[in-house]
Design an enzyme around this catalytic site. Structure first.
Site, PDB file in Angstrom:
ATOM      1  N   LYS A   9      17.067  64.033  12.541  1.00  0.00           N
ATOM      2  CA  LYS A   9      18.391  63.948  11.614  1.00  0.00           C
ATOM      3  C   LYS A   9      16.648  63.424   9.853  1.00  0.00           C
ATOM      4  O   LYS A   9      16.586  62.766  10.639  1.00  0.00           O
ATOM      5  CB  LYS A   9      19.248  63.448  12.008  1.00  0.00           C
ATOM      6  CG  LYS A   9      20.133  63.967  12.854  1.00  0.00           C
ATOM      7  CD  LYS A   9      21.188  62.775  13.137  1.00  0.00           C
ATOM      8  CE  LYS A   9      22.641  63.758  14.143  1.00  0.00           C
ATOM      9  NZ  LYS A   9      23.599  63.228  14.295  1.00  0.00           N
ATOM     10  N   PHE A  57      35.800  61.114   7.853  1.00  0.00           N
ATOM     11  CA  PHE A  57      33.937  61.527   7.270  1.00  0.00           C
ATOM     12  C   PHE A  57      32.914  62.699   7.509  1.00  0.00           C
ATOM     13  O   PHE A  57      32.038  61.938   7.455  1.00  0.00           O
ATOM     14  CB  PHE A  57      33.415  60.202   8.781  1.00  0.00           C
ATOM     15  CG  PHE A  57      33.691  61.015   9.551  1.00  0.00           C
ATOM     16  CD1 PHE A  57      32.786  61.289  10.201  1.00  0.00           C
ATOM     17  CD2 PHE A  57      35.032  60.387  10.213  1.00  0.00           C
ATOM     18  CE1 PHE A  57      33.322  61.958  11.524  1.00  0.00           C
ATOM     19  CE2 PHE A  57      35.586  60.896  12.319  1.00  0.00           C
ATOM     20  CZ  PHE A  57      34.675  61.547  12.486  1.00  0.00           C
ATOM     21  N   ARG A  85      20.215  65.497  26.702  1.00  0.00           N
ATOM     22  CA  ARG A  85      21.782  64.514  26.238  1.00  0.00           C
ATOM     23  C   ARG A  85      21.222  63.742  26.812  1.00  0.00           C
ATOM     24  O   ARG A  85      21.882  62.831  26.040  1.00  0.00           O
ATOM     25  CB  ARG A  85      23.001  65.010  26.485  1.00  0.00           C
ATOM     26  CG  ARG A  85      23.137  66.985  25.416  1.00  0.00           C
ATOM     27  CD  ARG A  85      24.190  66.447  24.052  1.00  0.00           C
ATOM     28  NE  ARG A  85      25.721  65.797  24.725  1.00  0.00           N
ATOM     29  CZ  ARG A  85      26.067  65.477  22.827  1.00  0.00           C
ATOM     30  NH1 ARG A  85      25.270  65.986  22.562  1.00  0.00           N
ATOM     31  NH2 ARG A  85      27.025  64.760  23.608  1.00  0.00           N
ATOM     32  N   THR A  91      26.294  58.461  20.970  1.00  0.00           N
ATOM     33  CA  THR A  91      26.438  58.941  19.714  1.00  0.00           C
ATOM     34  C   THR A  91      26.070  58.019  19.157  1.00  0.00           C
ATOM     35  O   THR A  91      25.303  58.241  17.684  1.00  0.00           O
ATOM     36  CB  THR A  91      27.859  59.451  19.417  1.00  0.00           C
ATOM     37  OG1 THR A  91      28.841  60.997  20.021  1.00  0.00           O
ATOM     38  CG2 THR A  91      27.801  59.779  17.771  1.00  0.00           C
ATOM     39  N   ARG A 102      18.090  57.071  20.705  1.00  0.00           N
ATOM     40  CA  ARG A 102      19.424  56.490  19.867  1.00  0.00           C
ATOM     41  C   ARG A 102      19.416  55.054  20.407  1.00  0.00           C
ATOM     42  O   ARG A 102      19.523  54.578  19.412  1.00  0.00           O
ATOM     43  CB  ARG A 102      21.015  57.214  19.831  1.00  0.00           C
ATOM     44  CG  ARG A 102      20.957  58.315  19.842  1.00  0.00           C
ATOM     45  CD  ARG A 102      22.084  59.253  19.426  1.00  0.00           C
ATOM     46  NE  ARG A 102      22.239  60.060  18.846  1.00  0.00           N
ATOM     47  CZ  ARG A 102      23.796  61.602  19.139  1.00  0.00           C
ATOM     48  NH1 ARG A 102      23.857  60.599  20.124  1.00  0.00           N
ATOM     49  NH2 ARG A 102      23.478  62.566  17.983  1.00  0.00           N
ATOM     50  N   ASN A 112      21.484  58.437  13.413  1.00  0.00           N
ATOM     51  CA  ASN A 112      22.190  58.526  15.259  1.00  0.00           C
ATOM     52  C   ASN A 112      20.382  59.508  15.401  1.00  0.00           C
ATOM     53  O   ASN A 112      20.123  59.452  16.576  1.00  0.00           O
ATOM     54  CB  ASN A 112      23.366  58.723  15.670  1.00  0.00           C
ATOM     55  CG  ASN A 112      23.456  60.020  15.717  1.00  0.00           C
ATOM     56  OD1 ASN A 112      23.218  60.997  14.802  1.00  0.00           O
ATOM     57  ND2 ASN A 112      24.772  59.270  15.528  1.00  0.00           N
ATOM     58  N   HIS A 115      20.219  65.034  17.056  1.00  0.00           N
ATOM     59  CA  HIS A 115      20.798  65.689  17.596  1.00  0.00           C
ATOM     60  C   HIS A 115      20.187  66.698  18.899  1.00  0.00           C
ATOM     61  O   HIS A 115      19.574  66.878  18.488  1.00  0.00           O
ATOM     62  CB  HIS A 115      21.554  67.221  16.367  1.00  0.00           C
ATOM     63  CG  HIS A 115      23.002  68.107  17.423  1.00  0.00           C
ATOM     64  ND1 HIS A 115      23.795  68.407  17.353  1.00  0.00           N
ATOM     65  CD2 HIS A 115      22.173  69.595  17.383  1.00  0.00           C
ATOM     66  CE1 HIS A 115      24.342  68.698  17.560  1.00  0.00           C
ATOM     67  NE2 HIS A 115      23.691  69.487  17.933  1.00  0.00           N
ATOM     68  N   GLU A 126      23.363  77.495  18.582  1.00  0.00           N
ATOM     69  CA  GLU A 126      23.209  76.695  17.548  1.00  0.00           C
ATOM     70  C   GLU A 126      21.358  77.191  17.755  1.00  0.00           C
ATOM     71  O   GLU A 126      20.694  76.908  16.444  1.00  0.00           O
ATOM     72  CB  GLU A 126      23.095  75.276  18.567  1.00  0.00           C
ATOM     73  CG  GLU A 126      24.451  74.366  18.053  1.00  0.00           C
ATOM     74  CD  GLU A 126      23.875  72.655  18.315  1.00  0.00           C
ATOM     75  OE1 GLU A 126      23.587  72.591  18.927  1.00  0.00           O
ATOM     76  OE2 GLU A 126      25.169  72.685  18.677  1.00  0.00           O
TER      77      GLU A 126
HETATM   78  P1  ADP Z   1      27.305  63.770  19.074  1.00  0.00           P
HETATM   79  O1  ADP Z   1      25.713  64.199  17.755  1.00  0.00           O
HETATM   80  O2  ADP Z   1      26.703  62.336  19.780  1.00  0.00           O
HETATM   81  O3  ADP Z   1      26.791  64.891  19.798  1.00  0.00           O
HETATM   82  P2  ADP Z   1      29.493  64.446  17.376  1.00  0.00           P
HETATM   83  O4  ADP Z   1      29.469  66.008  18.097  1.00  0.00           O
HETATM   84  O5  ADP Z   1      30.924  63.745  17.852  1.00  0.00           O
HETATM   85  O6  ADP Z   1      28.037  63.285  18.876  1.00  0.00           O
HETATM   86  O7  ADP Z   1      29.074  63.977  16.433  1.00  0.00           O
HETATM   87  C1  ADP Z   1      28.560  65.308  15.249  1.00  0.00           C
HETATM   88  C2  ADP Z   1      27.652  64.277  14.752  1.00  0.00           C
HETATM   89  O8  ADP Z   1      28.864  63.060  13.616  1.00  0.00           O
HETATM   90  C3  ADP Z   1      27.413  62.571  15.531  1.00  0.00           C
HETATM   91  O9  ADP Z   1      26.072  62.420  15.891  1.00  0.00           O
HETATM   92  C4  ADP Z   1      27.255  61.515  14.278  1.00  0.00           C
HETATM   93  O10 ADP Z   1      25.945  61.910  13.060  1.00  0.00           O
HETATM   94  C5  ADP Z   1      28.597  61.669  13.386  1.00  0.00           C
HETATM   95  N1  ADP Z   1      29.850  61.302  13.398  1.00  0.00           N
HETATM   96  C6  ADP Z   1      30.724  61.573  14.788  1.00  0.00           C
HETATM   97  N2  ADP Z   1      30.959  60.473  14.493  1.00  0.00           N
HETATM   98  C7  ADP Z   1      31.496  59.651  12.861  1.00  0.00           C
HETATM   99  C8  ADP Z   1      32.084  59.156  12.439  1.00  0.00           C
HETATM  100  N3  ADP Z   1      33.039  58.108  13.538  1.00  0.00           N
HETATM  101  N4  ADP Z   1      31.556  58.040  12.381  1.00  0.00           N
HETATM  102  C9  ADP Z   1      30.736  58.604  10.822  1.00  0.00           C
HETATM  103  N5  ADP Z   1      29.765  59.828  11.373  1.00  0.00           N
HETATM  104  C10 ADP Z   1      30.542  60.172  12.926  1.00  0.00           C
END
Ligand code: ADP
Length: 154
Positions: A9, A57, A85, A91, A102, A112, A115, A126
């Site tokens: 990212k 968000f 993963r 996350t 992370r 973070n 992805h 994807e």
């Molecule tokens: P992951 O990336 O761990 O698989 P998610 O699919 O839940 O998690 O979320 C995708 C991305 O969206 C996260 O990696 C993060 O960058 C963003 N994100 C998730 N939850 C939030 C939140 N509450 N506030 C801001 N950004 C978020």
């Protein structure tokens, strides 16, 4: 062999962490079979984060994911979706276990750094979203016999 989609990212690109992440991927023994830099836009992010589009968000996800180019990668390995993963961590970087990407390199639930596809089914979708078929190089490195035992490759 299983494949997964990784995005480095803007929070990794801007902080000069591309090399750190790639180095860990290579040292773990994951095979890089596709890699390029690209600029994301809202349209691809609405697809990619369809499960989050209705969250309050979401606009800030778009802002942070379009702040600079990203590096997208296709990785190959036995059980690579779960392996990467686990390497990525949870996350929110503040809750991520030290030793994960992370947990070692970020302090944010949004910025973070990486992805990682969350299932084999989503990984296929994807990879197709971010790569053309000719951008994936399904080669077998000469050292494969040192990465796995013979029975694990059947
Ligand atoms: P992951 O990336 O761990 O698989 P998610 O699919 O839940 O998690 O979320 C995708 C991305 O969206 C996260 O990696 C993060 O960058 C963003 N994100 C998730 N939850 C939030 C939140 N509450 N506030 C801001 N950004 C978020």
């Amino acid at each position: 062999m299983e494949q997964t989609l990784v995005i480095l990212k803007p929070s990794a690109v801007e902080r000069c962490l591309i090399g750190e992440v790639i180095s860990r991927i290579e040292k773990r023994g994951l095979i890089i079979c596709g890699m390029k830099m690209m600029q994301l836009d809202e349209s691809i992010l609405r697809e990619h984060y369809a499960h989050l589009v209705d969250k309050p968000f979401f606009p800030s996800i778009v802002e942070s994911m379009t702040a600079s180019p990203v590096v997208v990668m296709c990785l190959k390995g036995v059980d690579v979706v779960n392996v990467f993963r686990t390497m990525t961590g949870v996350t929110n970087g503040r809750n991520a276990t030290p030793g994960t990407l992370r947990g070692d390199f970020c302090m944010s639930g949004q910025a973070n750094i990486v992805h990682a596809s969350d299932s084999v089914e989503n990984a296929k979708i994807e990879i197709n979203r971010f790569f053309k078929p000719e951008e994936i190089f399904d080669y077998t490195p000469a050292l494969i016999g040192y990465l796995y035992g013979t029975d694990e490759l059947k």
